[in-house]
Design a protein around this motif. Structure first.
Motif: not given
Length: 266
Positions: A18-19, A25-26
């Protein structure tokens, strides 16, 4: 600063993914922090997080500050790891969990009924005492004691399926001893445990046919732990003096008991 939080008891592969996805994504640096109570101390959980994040320059373990914005990670895999499914933990921390015996008590409680878990704990402590007397690895002895009956409540059908695939030759033996072999398979598959001393001792703990000092310790400890309802004074005395002789005495006494139970002359 945005900080992603969780108990991280321990950090799992799902949480790590997840991290990593948030970073993808960012394209920003990602910060995470340990929050809440856990089985392990805060410091130990933080160190596990730091080890898991070490290969990734964009992941940073921090302590939360008052002005931080916190986002809680959602994952149910931490609880599964504590039940013994170590393959779900972050890859970088699995060896640490195993080497230190982290969550082994929780694994035993999750996989065994209460009476069996209590028995396993007593076996662990008895094995530890014998290891201390004979100047062997006390933690290793304790761990094998905790884990030796991990598949004891597995049904005969489940045991048959597992042994049919991995160790079919064992099916010729009484199902009462299957758990010493299914435990080894289970520990490899789920706990990611490949410690030869632990696995070998567990495999031999029902028949008492092991050769190593740790094999003897586990076999003896299983038979003389304080919950046994028979006199183990002589068993203990001999085992504390000599492990091999102690194992032989315990095995002989076990065979005598079986013959008497079957009504045969000893």
């Amino acid at each position: 600063m945005i900080v992603y939080t969780a108990p991280f008891d321990p950090i799992t592969d799902d949480e790590l993914q997840q991290l990593k996805n948030y970073h993808k994504q960012t394209r920003k640096q990602i910060f995470l922090a340990v929050v809440g109570d856990g089985i392990l101390s805060y410091d130990r959980r933080k160190k596990l997080c730091m080890r898991a994040c070490k290969p990734y320059r964009y992941l940073h373990v921090v302590d939360i500050k008052q002005d931080d914005t916190c986002i809680a990670l959602q994952s149910e895999t931490e609880a599964e790891v504590r039940k013994g499914y170590f393959y779900l933990s972050a890859k970088g921390v699995r060896k640490i969990l195993l080497d230190n015996g982290y969550y082994f008590e929780e694994v035993t409680k999750a996989q065994c009924n209460p009476n069996r878990a209590a028995h396993s704990a007593r076996v662990g402590h008895t094995a530890l005492k014998l290891a201390k007397i004979h100047h062997l690895d006390e933690q290793l002895a304790y761990q094998m004691g905790l884990l030796h009956d991990v598949t004891k409540k597995m049904s005969d059908e489940e045991g048959y399926q597992l042994l049919s695939h991995f160790k079919p030759a064992i099916l010729k033996f009484d199902p009462a001893i299957w758990h010493s072999y299914t435990a080894v398979i289970w520990l490899k598959q789920n706990l990611c445990c490949f410690n030869k001393k632990i696995l070998q001792a567990i495999e031999h703990h029902t028949l008492g046919d092991g050769k190593s000092a740790y094999d003897h310790i586990l076999y003896i400890a299983d038979k003389i732990e304080p919950g046994r309802h028979y006199d183990v004074t002589m068993h203990t005395k001999i085992a504390e003096r000599n492990l091999k002789q102690g194992a032989e005495y315990v095995l002989t006494d076990a065979k005598r008991y079986i013959l008497e139970k079957e009504g045969k002359h000893v």
